[in-house]
Design an enzyme around this catalytic site. Structure first.
Site, mmCIF file in Angstrom:
data_model
loop_
_atom_site.group_PDB
_atom_site.id
_atom_site.type_symbol
_atom_site.label_atom_id
_atom_site.label_comp_id
_atom_site.label_asym_id
_atom_site.label_seq_id
_atom_site.Cartn_x
_atom_site.Cartn_y
_atom_site.Cartn_z
ATOM 1 N N HIS A 1 -2.108 -4.197 5.023
ATOM 2 C CA HIS A 1 -1.828 -3.655 6.317
ATOM 3 C C HIS A 1 -3.260 -3.409 6.938
ATOM 4 O O HIS A 1 -4.375 -2.944 6.350
ATOM 5 C CB HIS A 1 -1.108 -2.304 6.357
ATOM 6 C CG HIS A 1 -1.601 -1.160 5.697
ATOM 7 N ND1 HIS A 1 -2.334 -0.233 6.468
ATOM 8 C CD2 HIS A 1 -1.836 -0.539 4.740
ATOM 9 C CE1 HIS A 1 -2.714 0.632 5.729
ATOM 10 N NE2 HIS A 1 -2.581 0.478 4.641
ATOM 11 N N ARG B 1 2.764 5.099 6.533
ATOM 12 C CA ARG B 1 3.032 4.098 7.661
ATOM 13 C C ARG B 1 3.655 2.990 7.516
ATOM 14 O O ARG B 1 3.982 1.871 8.148
ATOM 15 C CB ARG B 1 1.895 4.229 8.623
ATOM 16 C CG ARG B 1 1.383 5.498 9.233
ATOM 17 C CD ARG B 1 0.225 5.215 9.578
ATOM 18 N NE ARG B 1 -0.867 5.174 8.803
ATOM 19 C CZ ARG B 1 -2.254 4.685 8.949
ATOM 20 N NH1 ARG B 1 -2.729 4.945 10.021
ATOM 21 N NH2 ARG B 1 -3.126 4.534 8.010
ATOM 22 N N ASP C 1 0.341 3.713 1.666
ATOM 23 C CA ASP C 1 0.326 4.478 3.050
ATOM 24 C C ASP C 1 1.641 4.775 3.505
ATOM 25 O O ASP C 1 2.540 3.956 3.819
ATOM 26 C CB ASP C 1 -0.525 3.419 4.048
ATOM 27 C CG ASP C 1 -0.863 4.033 5.300
ATOM 28 O OD1 ASP C 1 -0.097 4.716 6.004
ATOM 29 O OD2 ASP C 1 -1.941 4.027 5.612
ATOM 30 N N CYS D 1 -6.226 -0.357 6.765
ATOM 31 C CA CYS D 1 -5.742 0.310 5.472
ATOM 32 C C CYS D 1 -7.192 1.217 5.143
ATOM 33 O O CYS D 1 -8.480 0.880 5.099
ATOM 34 C CB CYS D 1 -5.934 -0.900 4.465
ATOM 35 S SG CYS D 1 -5.786 0.201 2.976
ATOM 36 N N CYS E 1 0.806 -1.091 -0.175
ATOM 37 C CA CYS E 1 0.002 -0.055 0.038
ATOM 38 C C CYS E 1 0.845 1.234 0.048
ATOM 39 O O CYS E 1 2.104 1.290 0.616
ATOM 40 C CB CYS E 1 -0.964 -0.122 1.220
ATOM 41 S SG CYS E 1 -1.979 1.430 1.251
HETATM 42 CO CO CO Z 1 -3.406 1.031 2.865
#
Ligand code: CO
Length: 214
Positions: free
Chosen positions: A98, A46, A44, A101, A42
């Site tokens: 993750h 993080r 993302d 998400c 992803c």
């Molecule tokens: Co995500």
């Protein structure tokens, strides 16, 4: 001072630290990359691929998009898989989702976010297909997290159904597709045990013969 000064300083320290451990590190890397792993994760912020699994530059070939989706019409993702499998000859593809998400969560609600809604559409379909199973979980958080896992499992299937992966298996190339998930809350990355390593593991309707063979 440049808006980027902090990042430039960080980078100088990082490069220096690596060079202290191995003075030839960057010179060796500049010549070639031989990663064993392709990471599909992803976008993302993080979920930084290399850091999570303790890999150095050169160890991971990486593709990231919102909610780690692998679509059969996405030239970007398919080109990454094709180059990684056919040219770099990676041995493992790590589809990593993750928990929590945002893309998966958005697929469970009716609010619009714009262009991204179309990108996430197949996860919305997956949510609908799995709605009875998901309804057995007590809380919204648990339902989101379970759909995050189911999304990874679906994307592992999608990767294994590509002609890129199947042709690699047809020519005897060693290649495994793994489904993994990362916990933003605890930093733990785990294997979902849905690894696919051969044609025999696929349902008959998803198996394609080598090109040109009837
Ligand atoms: Co995500």
């Amino acid at each position: 001072m440049s808006d980027l000064q902090q990042l430039i300083d960080n980078n100088a320290r990082w490069a220096e630290k690596i060079k202290q451990q191995d003075p030839d590190f960057f010179a060796k890397l500049a010549k070639q990359q031989v990663p064993e792993y392709l990471w599909i994760g992803c976008s993302d912020a993080r979920v930084p691929a290399n850091e999570i699994v303790g890999m150095l530059p050169g160890d991971l070939f990486v593709h990231r998009n919102v909610a780690n989706v692998v679509l059969h019409t996405d030239l970007n993702c398919l080109s990454v898989i094709q180059y990684a499998v056919d040219v770099l000859k990676v041995k493992h593809i790590l589809v990593t989702g993750h928990y929590g998400c945002g893309g998966v969560r958005a697929s469970m609600h009716d609010a619009q976010f714009g262009l991204i809604d179309g990108w996430l559409r197949t996860i919305r379909d997956l949510y609908y297909e799995q709605r009875e199973h998901l309804a057995t979980f007590a809380s919204e958080e648990e339902r989101v997290d379970r759909l995050c896992e189911l999304n990874v499992i679906q994307q592992v299937r999608n990767v294994s159904h590509t002609t890129i992966v199947q042709n690699a298996w047809h020519r005897g190339q060693e290649l495994s597709i793994h489904g993994c998930i990362y916990g933003i809350k605890d930093g733990i990355w785990k294997d979902l045990d849905v690894t696919v390593s051969s044609m025999e593991q696929l349902a008959p309707q998803n198996r394609l013969r080598p090109l040109g063979r009837s």
